[in-house]
Design a protein around this motif. Structure first.
Motif, PDB file in Angstrom:
ATOM      1  N   HIS A  48       0.831  -1.207   0.000  1.00 55.23           N
ATOM      2  CA  HIS A  48       0.000   0.000   0.000  1.00 55.23           C
ATOM      3  C   HIS A  48       0.863   1.253   0.000  1.00 55.23           C
ATOM      4  O   HIS A  48       0.521   2.248  -0.626  1.00 55.23           O
ATOM      5  CB  HIS A  48      -0.927  -0.018   1.216  1.00 55.23           C
ATOM      6  CG  HIS A  48      -1.988   1.024   1.193  1.00 55.23           C
ATOM      7  ND1 HIS A  48      -3.086   0.948   0.373  1.00 55.23           N
ATOM      8  CD2 HIS A  48      -2.117   2.172   1.882  1.00 55.23           C
ATOM      9  CE1 HIS A  48      -3.841   2.001   0.565  1.00 55.23           C
ATOM     10  NE2 HIS A  48      -3.278   2.769   1.471  1.00 55.23           N
ATOM     11  N   PHE A  49       1.971   1.217   0.722  1.00 52.21           N
ATOM     12  CA  PHE A  49       2.883   2.349   0.805  1.00 52.21           C
ATOM     13  C   PHE A  49       4.230   1.972   0.206  1.00 52.21           C
ATOM     14  O   PHE A  49       4.633   0.814   0.230  1.00 52.21           O
ATOM     15  CB  PHE A  49       3.087   2.792   2.263  1.00 52.21           C
ATOM     16  CG  PHE A  49       1.830   3.292   2.907  1.00 52.21           C
ATOM     17  CD1 PHE A  49       1.310   4.524   2.584  1.00 52.21           C
ATOM     18  CD2 PHE A  49       1.164   2.520   3.833  1.00 52.21           C
ATOM     19  CE1 PHE A  49       0.149   4.984   3.163  1.00 52.21           C
ATOM     20  CE2 PHE A  49       0.008   2.966   4.432  1.00 52.21           C
ATOM     21  CZ  PHE A  49      -0.502   4.210   4.092  1.00 52.21           C
ATOM     22  N   GLU A  50       4.953   2.945  -0.301  1.00 52.32           N
ATOM     23  CA  GLU A  50       6.256   2.708  -0.920  1.00 52.32           C
ATOM     24  C   GLU A  50       7.271   2.167   0.093  1.00 52.32           C
ATOM     25  O   GLU A  50       8.137   1.371  -0.252  1.00 52.32           O
ATOM     26  CB  GLU A  50       6.775   4.009  -1.540  1.00 52.32           C
ATOM     27  CG  GLU A  50       8.056   3.853  -2.318  1.00 52.32           C
ATOM     28  CD  GLU A  50       7.909   2.946  -3.537  1.00 52.32           C
ATOM     29  OE1 GLU A  50       8.903   2.271  -3.871  1.00 52.32           O
ATOM     30  OE2 GLU A  50       6.828   2.914  -4.140  1.00 52.32           O
ATOM     31  N   GLN A  51       7.158   2.576   1.366  1.00 54.20           N
ATOM     32  CA  GLN A  51       8.114   2.155   2.386  1.00 54.20           C
ATOM     33  C   GLN A  51       8.036   0.652   2.662  1.00 54.20           C
ATOM     34  O   GLN A  51       8.983   0.079   3.200  1.00 54.20           O
ATOM     35  CB  GLN A  51       7.873   2.915   3.704  1.00 54.20           C
ATOM     36  CG  GLN A  51       8.210   4.367   3.627  1.00 54.20           C
ATOM     37  CD  GLN A  51       7.082   5.206   3.037  1.00 54.20           C
ATOM     38  OE1 GLN A  51       6.033   4.697   2.670  1.00 54.20           O
ATOM     39  NE2 GLN A  51       7.311   6.502   2.927  1.00 54.20           N
ATOM     40  N   GLU A  52       6.945   0.029   2.317  1.00 55.96           N
ATOM     41  CA  GLU A  52       6.798  -1.398   2.557  1.00 55.96           C
ATOM     42  C   GLU A  52       7.710  -2.229   1.665  1.00 55.96           C
ATOM     43  O   GLU A  52       7.875  -3.427   1.896  1.00 55.96           O
ATOM     44  CB  GLU A  52       5.346  -1.829   2.365  1.00 55.96           C
ATOM     45  CG  GLU A  52       4.423  -1.263   3.412  1.00 55.96           C
ATOM     46  CD  GLU A  52       2.987  -1.699   3.223  1.00 55.96           C
ATOM     47  OE1 GLU A  52       2.757  -2.872   2.863  1.00 55.96           O
ATOM     48  OE2 GLU A  52       2.096  -0.877   3.421  1.00 55.96           O
TER      49      GLU A  52
END
Length: 91
Positions: A48-52
């Motif tokens: 869902h998020f780029e940091q994942e």
């Protein structure tokens, strides 16, 4: 107050060898769990998020959340805590 009879013989968890072995197993398991984050089979295919995409994102995020809770709890205790003799001073 009642006195409890405590034996002077240390238990199995008090031995230095057990504590060192337990700490070693804990550190190795944490490192292996963090390294597993870099294996594509353990990653979310559609994050869902780029940091994942970072391998250890959830380990770092969990550690930061835990540290926030501990540090906030220390300051909250100063705000809502009572003195040790709180109940005795009423009598």
């Amino acid at each position: 107050m009642t006195d409890h009879n405590h034996s002077s013989k240390p238990g199995w968890a008090d031995k230095k060898s057990f504590r060192n072995a337990f700490l070693g197993v804990l550190i190795v398991s944490c490192v292996l769990a963090a390294l597993a984050g870099f294996i594509p089979a353990f990653q979310n295919p559609k994050p869902h998020f780029e940091q994942e995409h970072w391998g250890v994102f959830f380990a770092v995020w969990g550690f930061a959340a835990f540290m926030f809770i501990v540090l906030a709890g220390q300051h909250l205790r100063k705000l809502v805590g009572r003195k040790e003799d709180y109940y005795e001073e009423r009598e």
